[in-house]
Design a protein around this motif. Structure first.
Motif, PDB file in Angstrom:
ATOM      1  N   GLU A   1       0.819  -1.167   0.196  1.00  0.00           N
ATOM      2  CA  GLU A   1       0.158  -0.579   0.002  1.00  0.00           C
ATOM      3  C   GLU A   1       0.909   1.296   0.242  1.00  0.00           C
ATOM      4  O   GLU A   1       0.747   2.671  -1.174  1.00  0.00           O
ATOM      5  CB  GLU A   1      -1.081  -0.229   1.605  1.00  0.00           C
ATOM      6  CG  GLU A   1      -2.261  -0.664   0.709  1.00  0.00           C
ATOM      7  CD  GLU A   1      -2.805  -1.441   2.387  1.00  0.00           C
ATOM      8  OE1 GLU A   1      -2.930  -0.404   3.011  1.00  0.00           O
ATOM      9  OE2 GLU A   1      -3.280  -2.113   2.888  1.00  0.00           O
ATOM     10  N   ARG A   2       2.422   1.586   0.743  1.00  0.00           N
ATOM     11  CA  ARG A   2       2.790   2.911   0.744  1.00  0.00           C
ATOM     12  C   ARG A   2       3.949   2.849  -0.144  1.00  0.00           C
ATOM     13  O   ARG A   2       2.936   4.287  -0.699  1.00  0.00           O
ATOM     14  CB  ARG A   2       3.386   2.333   2.475  1.00  0.00           C
ATOM     15  CG  ARG A   2       5.004   3.828   2.256  1.00  0.00           C
ATOM     16  CD  ARG A   2       5.073   3.416   3.723  1.00  0.00           C
ATOM     17  NE  ARG A   2       4.564   4.031   5.110  1.00  0.00           N
ATOM     18  CZ  ARG A   2       4.508   4.474   5.536  1.00  0.00           C
ATOM     19  NH1 ARG A   2       5.801   4.716   6.075  1.00  0.00           N
ATOM     20  NH2 ARG A   2       3.625   5.499   6.835  1.00  0.00           N
ATOM     21  N   PHE A   3       4.033   1.812  -0.666  1.00  0.00           N
ATOM     22  CA  PHE A   3       4.424   2.170  -2.245  1.00  0.00           C
ATOM     23  C   PHE A   3       3.589   1.756  -3.681  1.00  0.00           C
ATOM     24  O   PHE A   3       4.334   1.797  -4.374  1.00  0.00           O
ATOM     25  CB  PHE A   3       6.012   0.762  -2.653  1.00  0.00           C
ATOM     26  CG  PHE A   3       7.070   1.705  -1.836  1.00  0.00           C
ATOM     27  CD1 PHE A   3       8.077   2.257  -2.182  1.00  0.00           C
ATOM     28  CD2 PHE A   3       7.629   0.855  -0.286  1.00  0.00           C
ATOM     29  CE1 PHE A   3       8.701   2.948  -0.928  1.00  0.00           C
ATOM     30  CE2 PHE A   3       7.859   1.038   0.775  1.00  0.00           C
ATOM     31  CZ  PHE A   3       9.286   1.941  -0.158  1.00  0.00           C
ATOM     32  N   HIS A   4       2.628   1.239  -3.543  1.00  0.00           N
ATOM     33  CA  HIS A   4       1.460   1.810  -4.629  1.00  0.00           C
ATOM     34  C   HIS A   4       1.696   0.745  -5.562  1.00  0.00           C
ATOM     35  O   HIS A   4       1.407   1.185  -6.393  1.00  0.00           O
ATOM     36  CB  HIS A   4       1.720   3.621  -5.303  1.00  0.00           C
ATOM     37  CG  HIS A   4       1.691   4.187  -4.168  1.00  0.00           C
ATOM     38  ND1 HIS A   4      -0.187   4.697  -3.937  1.00  0.00           N
ATOM     39  CD2 HIS A   4       2.472   5.383  -4.015  1.00  0.00           C
ATOM     40  CE1 HIS A   4       0.369   6.013  -3.169  1.00  0.00           C
ATOM     41  NE2 HIS A   4       1.737   6.246  -3.029  1.00  0.00           N
TER      42      HIS A   4
ATOM     43  N   PRO B   1      18.786   4.544  -3.653  1.00  0.00           N
ATOM     44  CA  PRO B   1      17.956   3.873  -3.837  1.00  0.00           C
ATOM     45  C   PRO B   1      16.885   5.150  -4.368  1.00  0.00           C
ATOM     46  O   PRO B   1      16.210   4.753  -5.315  1.00  0.00           O
ATOM     47  CB  PRO B   1      17.870   3.858  -2.330  1.00  0.00           C
ATOM     48  CG  PRO B   1      18.295   5.349  -1.620  1.00  0.00           C
ATOM     49  CD  PRO B   1      20.177   5.166  -2.623  1.00  0.00           C
ATOM     50  N   PHE B   2      17.920   6.341  -5.164  1.00  0.00           N
ATOM     51  CA  PHE B   2      16.493   7.479  -5.174  1.00  0.00           C
ATOM     52  C   PHE B   2      15.965   7.047  -6.704  1.00  0.00           C
ATOM     53  O   PHE B   2      15.123   7.850  -7.427  1.00  0.00           O
ATOM     54  CB  PHE B   2      16.737   8.165  -4.846  1.00  0.00           C
ATOM     55  CG  PHE B   2      16.965   9.116  -3.690  1.00  0.00           C
ATOM     56  CD1 PHE B   2      15.732   8.295  -2.370  1.00  0.00           C
ATOM     57  CD2 PHE B   2      17.962   9.140  -2.954  1.00  0.00           C
ATOM     58  CE1 PHE B   2      16.371   8.902  -0.981  1.00  0.00           C
ATOM     59  CE2 PHE B   2      18.031   9.724  -1.235  1.00  0.00           C
ATOM     60  CZ  PHE B   2      17.309   9.063  -0.417  1.00  0.00           C
ATOM     61  N   LEU B   3      17.413   6.344  -7.350  1.00  0.00           N
ATOM     62  CA  LEU B   3      17.409   6.326  -8.712  1.00  0.00           C
ATOM     63  C   LEU B   3      15.912   5.414  -9.637  1.00  0.00           C
ATOM     64  O   LEU B   3      15.569   4.684  -8.969  1.00  0.00           O
ATOM     65  CB  LEU B   3      18.504   5.644  -9.594  1.00  0.00           C
ATOM     66  CG  LEU B   3      19.862   5.834  -8.894  1.00  0.00           C
ATOM     67  CD1 LEU B   3      20.969   5.404  -9.749  1.00  0.00           C
ATOM     68  CD2 LEU B   3      19.590   7.482  -9.788  1.00  0.00           C
TER      69      LEU B   3
ATOM     70  N   ILE C   1       9.882   7.740  -2.938  1.00  0.00           N
ATOM     71  CA  ILE C   1      10.901   8.213  -2.405  1.00  0.00           C
ATOM     72  C   ILE C   1      10.598   9.090  -1.182  1.00  0.00           C
ATOM     73  O   ILE C   1      11.255   8.327  -0.498  1.00  0.00           O
ATOM     74  CB  ILE C   1      11.526   9.693  -3.150  1.00  0.00           C
ATOM     75  CG1 ILE C   1      11.729   9.097  -4.844  1.00  0.00           C
ATOM     76  CG2 ILE C   1      12.544  10.677  -2.510  1.00  0.00           C
ATOM     77  CD1 ILE C   1      13.109  10.673  -5.649  1.00  0.00           C
ATOM     78  N   ARG C   2       9.571   9.538  -1.165  1.00  0.00           N
ATOM     79  CA  ARG C   2       8.874  10.356   0.318  1.00  0.00           C
ATOM     80  C   ARG C   2       8.321   8.751   0.909  1.00  0.00           C
ATOM     81  O   ARG C   2       8.901   8.754   2.209  1.00  0.00           O
ATOM     82  CB  ARG C   2       7.808  10.801   0.260  1.00  0.00           C
ATOM     83  CG  ARG C   2       6.742  11.178   1.053  1.00  0.00           C
ATOM     84  CD  ARG C   2       6.212  12.399   0.962  1.00  0.00           C
ATOM     85  NE  ARG C   2       4.904  13.008   2.336  1.00  0.00           N
ATOM     86  CZ  ARG C   2       5.477  14.245   2.850  1.00  0.00           C
ATOM     87  NH1 ARG C   2       6.466  14.322   2.625  1.00  0.00           N
ATOM     88  NH2 ARG C   2       4.851  14.190   3.497  1.00  0.00           N
ATOM     89  N   SER C   3       7.790   7.707   1.036  1.00  0.00           N
ATOM     90  CA  SER C   3       7.642   6.544   1.466  1.00  0.00           C
ATOM     91  C   SER C   3       9.015   5.665   1.816  1.00  0.00           C
ATOM     92  O   SER C   3       8.530   5.547   3.058  1.00  0.00           O
ATOM     93  CB  SER C   3       6.840   5.507  -0.023  1.00  0.00           C
ATOM     94  OG  SER C   3       5.576   5.987   0.246  1.00  0.00           O
ATOM     95  N   LEU C   4       9.867   5.487   1.193  1.00  0.00           N
ATOM     96  CA  LEU C   4      11.325   5.030   1.076  1.00  0.00           C
ATOM     97  C   LEU C   4      11.331   6.162   2.746  1.00  0.00           C
ATOM     98  O   LEU C   4      12.007   4.872   3.806  1.00  0.00           O
ATOM     99  CB  LEU C   4      11.876   5.381   0.226  1.00  0.00           C
ATOM    100  CG  LEU C   4      13.259   4.640   0.725  1.00  0.00           C
ATOM    101  CD1 LEU C   4      13.217   3.196   0.968  1.00  0.00           C
ATOM    102  CD2 LEU C   4      14.360   5.114  -0.621  1.00  0.00           C
ATOM    103  N   LEU C   5      12.130   7.102   2.463  1.00  0.00           N
ATOM    104  CA  LEU C   5      12.132   7.613   3.369  1.00  0.00           C
ATOM    105  C   LEU C   5      11.610   7.644   4.683  1.00  0.00           C
ATOM    106  O   LEU C   5      11.515   7.829   5.846  1.00  0.00           O
ATOM    107  CB  LEU C   5      12.539   9.264   3.584  1.00  0.00           C
ATOM    108  CG  LEU C   5      13.866   9.421   2.069  1.00  0.00           C
ATOM    109  CD1 LEU C   5      13.477  11.186   1.690  1.00  0.00           C
ATOM    110  CD2 LEU C   5      14.898   9.483   2.696  1.00  0.00           C
ATOM    111  N   GLN C   6      10.190   8.017   4.392  1.00  0.00           N
ATOM    112  CA  GLN C   6       9.010   7.316   5.637  1.00  0.00           C
ATOM    113  C   GLN C   6      10.005   5.517   6.335  1.00  0.00           C
ATOM    114  O   GLN C   6       9.630   6.105   7.824  1.00  0.00           O
ATOM    115  CB  GLN C   6       7.421   8.458   5.762  1.00  0.00           C
ATOM    116  CG  GLN C   6       7.500   8.971   5.293  1.00  0.00           C
ATOM    117  CD  GLN C   6       5.707   8.921   4.737  1.00  0.00           C
ATOM    118  OE1 GLN C   6       5.617   8.180   4.185  1.00  0.00           O
ATOM    119  NE2 GLN C   6       5.832   9.755   4.257  1.00  0.00           N
ATOM    120  N   GLU C   7       9.988   4.750   5.596  1.00  0.00           N
ATOM    121  CA  GLU C   7       9.894   4.163   6.058  1.00  0.00           C
ATOM    122  C   GLU C   7      11.668   3.601   6.626  1.00  0.00           C
ATOM    123  O   GLU C   7      11.500   3.016   7.675  1.00  0.00           O
ATOM    124  CB  GLU C   7      10.085   3.057   4.869  1.00  0.00           C
ATOM    125  CG  GLU C   7       8.367   2.490   4.384  1.00  0.00           C
ATOM    126  CD  GLU C   7       7.455   1.620   5.302  1.00  0.00           C
ATOM    127  OE1 GLU C   7       8.672   1.228   6.473  1.00  0.00           O
ATOM    128  OE2 GLU C   7       6.846   1.689   4.905  1.00  0.00           O
TER     129      GLU C   7
END
Length: 250
Positions: A122-125, A163-165, A172-178
């Motif tokens: 869900e978080r990463f759609h 990781p952002f490539l 990117i926002r979801s990754l940073l939150q995780e």
């Protein structure tokens, strides 16, 4: 605070006669996110490959949870998870099957797997792509699968290379939150990235490599002070990066 990764006097390279990294000394404690920065060819990938156990050091030692690779191969490798710059997946498996495989490899309990996998999808759609073969995914979606698998494993140490490539702004926002949640739960993170304006706000400390050597390390304030002591006036990590590696010339 517990030291998760300890690198001491590490030198090594692809040839026994020629070292690429020289006398690296650093450690990462539980709950820390460290940014590994430097220009292309500075030794970041070589450093990571040594930590992963893919290359044998010429000298020095690497410990994860106080164990070297020679002490206990299984315990050493189970202590980290790795997200490479280029996604590496089994093309004949679906997104969901990759998550299931990761859970089995890291011994994630069934109930925990079911709950966390749903949250990550869900978080990463990626809910609509759960049954899709990874061969049919875009590079950005493949990267999401790698990241979700790493987050599902929840090891002591996350090693993340660029990781952002390929990720869209939402991912990117979801990754940073995780990653912030991972930190709060006590894992350590080593992240290599060229996106200095982003990691400046999230990393606790930085390690700057140049020609295989550490030229500066510390918190953002330390990096800025290091550059300012050399006669530069800098206010951001990117400015310090240019100052320390290019003599102040952008």
């Amino acid at each position: 605070m517990k030291t998760v990764l300890r690198v001491e006097q590490l030198s090594g390279g692809y040839s026994p006669k020629r070292a690429i990294i020289h006398d690296l000394d650093f450690e990462i404690k539980a709950g820390e996110m460290i940014g590994l920065i430097g220009v292309n060819g500075a030794g970041k990938s070589t450093t990571i490959k040594h930590i992963l156990g893919l290359m044998t050091p010429h000298q020095g030692s690497i410990r994860i949870n106080e164990k070297t690779l020679n002490d206990d191969v299984e315990q050493y490798r189970s202590g980290y998870t790795y997200v490479p710059e280029t996604p590496i997946l089994f093309e004949e498996l679906t997104v969901e099957e990759h998550l299931r495989l990761t859970a089995m490899a890291y011994g994630v309990p069934e109930q925990q797997y079911l709950q966390q996998s749903e949250q990550l999808l869900e978080r990463f759609h990626m809910v609509k792509k759960r049954k899709a073969l990874t061969a049919h995914l875009s590079k950005g979606m493949k990267q999401k699968v790698m990241i979700m698998s790493a987050l599902l494993a929840k090891p002591s140490l996350f090693i993340i290379d660029e990781p952002f490539l390929g990720l869209d702004p939402l991912a990117i926002r979801s990754l940073l939150q995780e990653l912030m949640e991972v930190k709060q739960n006590g894992s350590a993170i080593l992240m290599s990235s060229h996106i200095l304006s982003t990691i400046e706000h999230y990393c606790d400390r930085f390690i700057m490599l140049d020609q295989g050597r550490i030229v500066a390390q510390g918190a953002l304030e330390d990096m800025l002070e290091h550059a300012n002591r050399q006669g530069h006036s800098v206010a951001h990590l990117e400015d310090a990066f240019y100052a320390l590696l290019n003599g102040g010339e952008a």
